[in-house]
Design an enzyme around this catalytic site. Structure first.
Site, PDB file in Angstrom:
ATOM      1  N   LYS A  36      25.813  36.044  39.923  1.00 27.76           N
ATOM      2  CA  LYS A  36      26.694  36.564  38.863  1.00 27.76           C
ATOM      3  C   LYS A  36      26.658  35.590  37.699  1.00 27.76           C
ATOM      4  CE  LYS A  36      30.483  38.576  36.950  1.00 27.76           C
ATOM      5  NZ  LYS A  36      31.823  38.266  37.437  1.00 27.76           N
ATOM      6  N   HIS A  94      36.981  40.392  43.633  1.00 33.54           N
ATOM      7  CA  HIS A  94      37.173  38.943  43.812  1.00 33.54           C
ATOM      8  C   HIS A  94      38.155  38.777  44.967  1.00 33.54           C
ATOM      9  CE1 HIS A  94      35.098  38.166  40.021  1.00 33.54           C
ATOM     10  NE2 HIS A  94      35.790  39.168  39.526  1.00 33.54           N
ATOM     11  N   ASP A 123      36.902  45.172  39.659  1.00 36.70           N
ATOM     12  CA  ASP A 123      37.523  43.867  39.395  1.00 36.70           C
ATOM     13  C   ASP A 123      38.812  43.669  40.202  1.00 36.70           C
ATOM     14  OD1 ASP A 123      37.353  41.333  38.293  1.00 36.70           O
ATOM     15  OD2 ASP A 123      37.678  41.965  36.226  1.00 36.70           O
ATOM     16  N   HIS A 131      32.451  45.341  42.382  1.00 37.40           N
ATOM     17  CA  HIS A 131      33.015  44.229  41.596  1.00 37.40           C
ATOM     18  C   HIS A 131      34.408  43.883  42.101  1.00 37.40           C
ATOM     19  CE1 HIS A 131      33.137  42.076  37.475  1.00 37.40           C
ATOM     20  NE2 HIS A 131      34.195  41.663  38.166  1.00 37.40           N
TER      21      HIS A 131
HETATM   22  N1  ARG Z   1      37.526  39.759  34.395  1.00 31.79           N
HETATM   23  C1  ARG Z   1      37.478  40.472  33.166  1.00 31.79           C
HETATM   24  C2  ARG Z   1      37.626  39.532  32.011  1.00 31.79           C
HETATM   25  O1  ARG Z   1      38.419  38.630  32.100  1.00 31.79           O
HETATM   26  C3  ARG Z   1      38.553  41.507  33.123  1.00 31.79           C
HETATM   27  C4  ARG Z   1      38.478  42.458  32.021  1.00 31.79           C
HETATM   28  C5  ARG Z   1      39.536  43.469  32.188  1.00 31.79           C
HETATM   29  N2  ARG Z   1      39.694  44.356  31.101  1.00 31.79           N
HETATM   30  C6  ARG Z   1      39.072  45.506  31.019  1.00 31.79           C
HETATM   31  N3  ARG Z   1      39.375  46.265  30.034  1.00 31.79           N
HETATM   32  N4  ARG Z   1      38.213  45.885  31.866  1.00 31.79           N
HETATM   33  O2  ARG Z   1      36.991  39.665  31.030  1.00 31.79           O
END
Ligand code: ARG
Length: 416
Positions: free
Chosen positions: A192, A66, A325, A64
């Site tokens: 996705k 970007h 992420d 995951h």
């Molecule tokens: N891209 C995700 C969103 O905006 C990030 C979430 C980040 N927070 C977490 N606790 N993982 O929802």
């Protein structure tokens, strides 16, 4: 020519064990043999990579990321300032940082259309260094959902990003089907979809369902019909269950999963790909560059619960992959998540499997990457102490080889 890679301690990710003193022979991009060092006589003048003092592992995989995003700009207002050119420059830098951190494969799960596809192709053709990229298109969103441009006047948001309408925003099963087909047409490897609301988006709630079960089912069926896997962003309890029942292959985030959701994931063999490092960065760093309070508050509503629920899922035996992420926090810091995966219930070996063998299975590349075996790509990394004793060791990777080519060598392993 054969390259002889001497490994002092090898974690090949086919089991939880280390093997001491082996030699991997590499021909071209692939491993041809792995044998005990005592059984090989390396011919004089052969090319040797001496990692006999080190711990050697498969190249890591982050499911995951970007690659077009920069953490210090991760603020929705910047999306209106984002051009494809800017994203591309970011991507070149981020891809290199990712590779140098020991991540030789990534799944990019969302960028402007079709940035990740082009980046994948540029890396594969040898134009720029980077990890192998399994590319999605833009994340598919409902109108007003986590992937839409919210909080602007209608005239602004309609004019700003016309491609969004064609390739990203879908309402109803028919539009979902069309968008999946469009994305496949333009070369994505994976779909996705945004099943629930998110944290870093204006005007929606992470716990709330966005796509309906019917829409998710169409997306999953259409992706699978095209031979693609599909990942669902899902923080919310009900959205997670709908996505799992619809046949989605991985749940991203998974923050508010309950016991029933955990059982469903086990029954369906769905992977949990939870970004449990992210919370630290969002709360400590992101406010410094102006992340709106709305999003800081949303993070507080899911971050800690996500970690606790991750621990429950691990304990219950849900299949786990490694997805961070990256882009929300700086690319290259990916391995910081290992600490949390172990803190919240995994063994070090289990956390490494999540980022190697299991990740390869999720991204559908098991025949090429994820373990070190004859026939696989020579994607391997080395660290100078045992990651099974201290998982944080993986935050400092000293050697990186991808496809038989050395990209990083801080230990002087490469001998001529
Ligand atoms: N891209 C995700 C969103 O905006 C990030 C979430 C980040 N927070 C977490 N606790 N993982 O929802």
């Amino acid at each position: 020519p054969v390259v002889y890679v001497k490994a002092g301690h090898l974690f090949d990710a086919t089991s939880d064990n280390l093997r001491d003193n082996v030699v991997l022979t590499v021909e071209g991009e692939r491993i041809t043999k792995i044998v005990p060092a005592a059984e090989v006589s390396i011919p004089a003048g052969a090319k040797v990579v001496d990692l006999s003092q080190d711990w050697v592992l498969p190249g890591l995989i982050d499911c995951h990321v970007h690659l077009e995003s920069r953490a210090d700009e991760y603020n929705p207002i910047n999306e209106v300032r984002m051009t494809p050119f800017k994203g591309a420059f970011n991507g070149v830098v981020n891809a290199k940082a990712t590779l140098m951190a020991g991540f030789t494969s990534v799944r990019d799960v969302g960028s402007q259309p079709f940035f990740a596809v082009d980046l994948r192709n540029a890396i594969n053709s040898g134009l720029i260094p980077g990890p192998r990229v399994v590319a999605s298109g833009p994340p598919i969103s409902i109108t007003g959902g986590h992937g839409d441009m919210n909080g602007f006047a209608p005239a602004v948001s309609n004019w700003m990003y016309p491609a969004e309408k064609d390739f990203q925003i879908a309402d109803g099963p028919d539009e979902v089907r069309r968008v999946v087909r469009e994305q496949v047409k333009y070369g994505v490897d994976v779909i996705k979809i945004l099943a629930t609301g998110g944290v870093l988006s204006a005007g929606d709630k992470p716990g709330a369902e966005q796509f309906t079960y019917e829409e998710l089912k169409v997306a999953a069926d259409e992706a699978h019909r095209a031979g693609r896997k599909i990942a669902a962003h899902a923080h919310g309890t009900q959205g997670i269950k709908d996505a799992v029942r619809a046949g989605i292959d991985s749940i991203e985030h998974g923050s508010l999963i309950d016991d029933e959701g955990i059982q469903l994931m086990k029954e369906h063999g769905t992977y949990l790909d939870a970004d449990i490092y992210n919370d630290d960065y969002i709360l400590q760093e992101a406010p410094k560059f102006g992340l709106p309070q709305e999003m800081v508050d949303k993070e507080k509503s899911v971050g800690r619960l996500q970690r606790e629920n991750f621990a429950k899922a691990v304990k219950a035996g849900v299949k786990i992959t490694f997805g961070t992420d990256a882009g929300v926090y700086p690319h290259g810091d990916n391995a910081k998540q290992f600490h949390y995966m172990v803190k919240f219930g995994m063994t070090p070996a289990g956390a490494i499997h999540a980022a190697t063998s299991s990740a390869a299975d999720l991204i559908d590349r098991s025949k090429d990457v994820g373990t070190l075996e004859a026939g696989k790509y020579a994607d391997l990394i080395a660290v100078t102490s045992n990651p099974l004793d201290k998982i944080e060791t993986l935050e400092h990777v000293s050697f990186v080889m991808k496809g038989g080519k050395v990209y990083k060598d801080e230990v002087g392993a490469e001998k001529q």
